[in-house]
Motif scaffolding. Structure first.
Motif, PDB file in Angstrom:
ATOM      1  N   GLY A 165      33.893  31.297   4.791  1.00 17.56           N
ATOM      2  CA  GLY A 165      32.888  30.765   5.429  1.00 17.56           C
ATOM      3  C   GLY A 165      33.128  29.274   5.468  1.00 17.56           C
ATOM      4  N   PRO A 166      32.284  28.582   6.277  1.00 17.23           N
ATOM      5  CA  PRO A 166      32.358  27.047   6.820  1.00 17.23           C
ATOM      6  C   PRO A 166      32.462  26.242   5.318  1.00 17.23           C
ATOM      7  CG  PRO A 166      30.313  27.763   7.299  1.00 17.23           C
ATOM      8  CD  PRO A 166      30.893  29.019   6.974  1.00 17.23           C
ATOM      9  N   SER A 167      32.107  26.633   4.214  1.00 16.17           N
ATOM     10  CA  SER A 167      32.107  25.948   3.033  1.00 16.17           C
ATOM     11  C   SER A 167      33.498  25.618   2.496  1.00 16.17           C
ATOM     12  CB  SER A 167      31.118  26.256   1.883  1.00 16.17           C
ATOM     13  OG  SER A 167      31.344  27.375   1.554  1.00 16.17           O
ATOM     14  N   LEU A 168      34.407  26.510   2.982  1.00 19.67           N
ATOM     15  CA  LEU A 168      35.677  26.501   2.580  1.00 19.67           C
ATOM     16  C   LEU A 168      36.518  25.180   2.934  1.00 19.67           C
ATOM     17  CD1 LEU A 168      38.087  28.415   1.218  1.00 19.67           C
ATOM     18  CD2 LEU A 168      38.498  29.135   3.871  1.00 19.67           C
ATOM     19  N   ARG A 169      36.010  24.601   3.981  1.00 18.32           N
ATOM     20  CA  ARG A 169      37.036  23.139   4.521  1.00 18.32           C
ATOM     21  C   ARG A 169      36.315  22.217   3.578  1.00 18.32           C
ATOM     22  NH1 ARG A 169      32.397  23.477   8.351  1.00 18.32           N
ATOM     23  NH2 ARG A 169      31.029  21.837   8.273  1.00 18.32           N
ATOM     24  N   LEU A 170      35.417  22.245   2.556  1.00 18.00           N
ATOM     25  CA  LEU A 170      35.079  21.396   1.542  1.00 18.00           C
ATOM     26  C   LEU A 170      35.676  21.358   0.340  1.00 18.00           C
ATOM     27  CD1 LEU A 170      31.032  21.941   2.193  1.00 18.00           C
ATOM     28  CD2 LEU A 170      32.522  20.024   3.183  1.00 18.00           C
ATOM     29  N   LEU A 171      36.730  22.526   0.345  1.00 18.69           N
ATOM     30  CA  LEU A 171      37.356  22.631  -0.934  1.00 18.69           C
ATOM     31  C   LEU A 171      38.866  22.035  -0.837  1.00 18.69           C
ATOM     32  CD1 LEU A 171      36.409  26.309  -1.723  1.00 18.69           C
ATOM     33  CD2 LEU A 171      35.180  24.213  -2.766  1.00 18.69           C
ATOM     34  N   ASP A 172      39.381  21.594  -1.859  1.00 17.55           N
ATOM     35  CA  ASP A 172      40.833  21.123  -1.903  1.00 17.55           C
ATOM     36  C   ASP A 172      41.720  22.523  -2.146  1.00 17.55           C
ATOM     37  OD1 ASP A 172      43.458  20.108  -2.417  1.00 17.55           O
ATOM     38  OD2 ASP A 172      42.701  18.898  -4.061  1.00 17.55           O
ATOM     39  N   MET A 173      42.440  22.900  -1.251  1.00 18.27           N
ATOM     40  CA  MET A 173      43.176  24.379  -1.344  1.00 18.27           C
ATOM     41  C   MET A 173      44.076  24.032  -2.465  1.00 18.27           C
ATOM     42  SD  MET A 173      41.806  26.223   0.729  1.00 18.27           S
ATOM     43  CE  MET A 173      40.218  25.422   0.929  1.00 18.27           C
ATOM     44  N   ASN A 174      44.606  23.081  -3.040  1.00 18.93           N
ATOM     45  CA  ASN A 174      45.554  22.799  -3.856  1.00 18.93           C
ATOM     46  C   ASN A 174      44.984  23.246  -5.056  1.00 18.93           C
ATOM     47  OD1 ASN A 174      47.569  21.802  -2.128  1.00 18.93           O
ATOM     48  ND2 ASN A 174      46.661  19.912  -2.236  1.00 18.93           N
ATOM     49  N   HIS A 196      44.375  30.451   4.487  1.00 15.02           N
ATOM     50  CA  HIS A 196      43.752  28.747   4.178  1.00 15.02           C
ATOM     51  C   HIS A 196      44.347  28.474   2.800  1.00 15.02           C
ATOM     52  CE1 HIS A 196      41.319  28.985   7.514  1.00 15.02           C
ATOM     53  NE2 HIS A 196      40.926  30.188   6.989  1.00 15.02           N
ATOM     54  N   LEU A 197      44.828  29.548   1.881  1.00 14.61           N
ATOM     55  CA  LEU A 197      45.060  29.291   0.419  1.00 14.61           C
ATOM     56  C   LEU A 197      45.907  30.341   0.035  1.00 14.61           C
ATOM     57  CD1 LEU A 197      42.421  30.270  -1.964  1.00 14.61           C
ATOM     58  CD2 LEU A 197      41.902  30.034   0.388  1.00 14.61           C
ATOM     59  N   PRO A 198      46.715  29.984  -1.082  1.00  9.80           N
ATOM     60  CA  PRO A 198      47.513  31.143  -1.714  1.00  9.80           C
ATOM     61  C   PRO A 198      46.604  31.957  -2.381  1.00  9.80           C
ATOM     62  CG  PRO A 198      47.760  29.095  -2.980  1.00  9.80           C
ATOM     63  CD  PRO A 198      46.874  28.713  -1.743  1.00  9.80           C
ATOM     64  N   THR A 199      46.624  33.222  -2.038  1.00  8.19           N
ATOM     65  CA  THR A 199      45.697  34.426  -2.908  1.00  8.19           C
ATOM     66  C   THR A 199      46.585  35.271  -3.533  1.00  8.19           C
ATOM     67  OG1 THR A 199      45.722  35.774  -0.956  1.00  8.19           O
ATOM     68  CG2 THR A 199      44.169  34.182  -1.156  1.00  8.19           C
ATOM     69  N   THR A 200      46.252  35.771  -4.704  1.00  4.97           N
ATOM     70  CA  THR A 200      46.727  36.688  -5.487  1.00  4.97           C
ATOM     71  C   THR A 200      46.596  38.114  -5.078  1.00  4.97           C
ATOM     72  OG1 THR A 200      46.227  35.299  -7.325  1.00  4.97           O
ATOM     73  CG2 THR A 200      47.138  37.411  -7.831  1.00  4.97           C
ATOM     74  N   TYR A 201      45.293  38.405  -4.563  1.00  5.91           N
ATOM     75  CA  TYR A 201      44.939  39.444  -3.890  1.00  5.91           C
ATOM     76  C   TYR A 201      44.012  39.187  -2.512  1.00  5.91           C
ATOM     77  CZ  TYR A 201      45.974  41.145  -8.474  1.00  5.91           C
ATOM     78  OH  TYR A 201      46.854  41.182  -9.827  1.00  5.91           O
ATOM     79  N   SER A 202      44.281  40.075  -1.946  1.00  6.72           N
ATOM     80  CA  SER A 202      43.356  39.974  -0.314  1.00  6.72           C
ATOM     81  C   SER A 202      42.658  41.410  -0.224  1.00  6.72           C
ATOM     82  CB  SER A 202      44.308  39.610   0.480  1.00  6.72           C
ATOM     83  OG  SER A 202      44.892  38.438   0.650  1.00  6.72           O
TER      84      SER A 202
END
Length: 75
Positions: free
Chosen positions: A21-30, A46-52
């Motif tokens: 969602g749009p709130s994802l852009r507010l997070l630091d992906m690091n 957008h970010l490294p995921t362990t599971y999808s």
């Protein structure tokens, strides 16, 4: 991977479930680097995921094609 294989695999860990969602852009992906994450839909872009997880695998096929090819390539 079968669901049973995940039982207690991350017992005691904090696990982050991340959507797209749009709130994802507010997070630091690091922040998620090195943490256990479950990405919903195309969160893996957008970010490294362990599971999808996705209800629409046709949306992610292009990402997994090279991975599958490397597993099945006899060379």
């Amino acid at each position: 991977m079968r669901l049973q294989e995940l039982w207690d695999r991350h017992a005691g860990e904090t696990i982050y479930v991340v959507g797209t969602g749009p709130s994802l852009r507010l997070l630091d992906m690091n922040y998620f680097a090195g943490r256990t994450t479950i990405g919903l839909k195309r969160a893996w872009r957008h970010l490294p995921t362990t599971y999808s997880l996705t209800c629409h695998p046709e949306l992610v096929v292009e990402y997994f094609i090279p991975m599958v090819a490397s597993l099945t390539d006899p060379d």
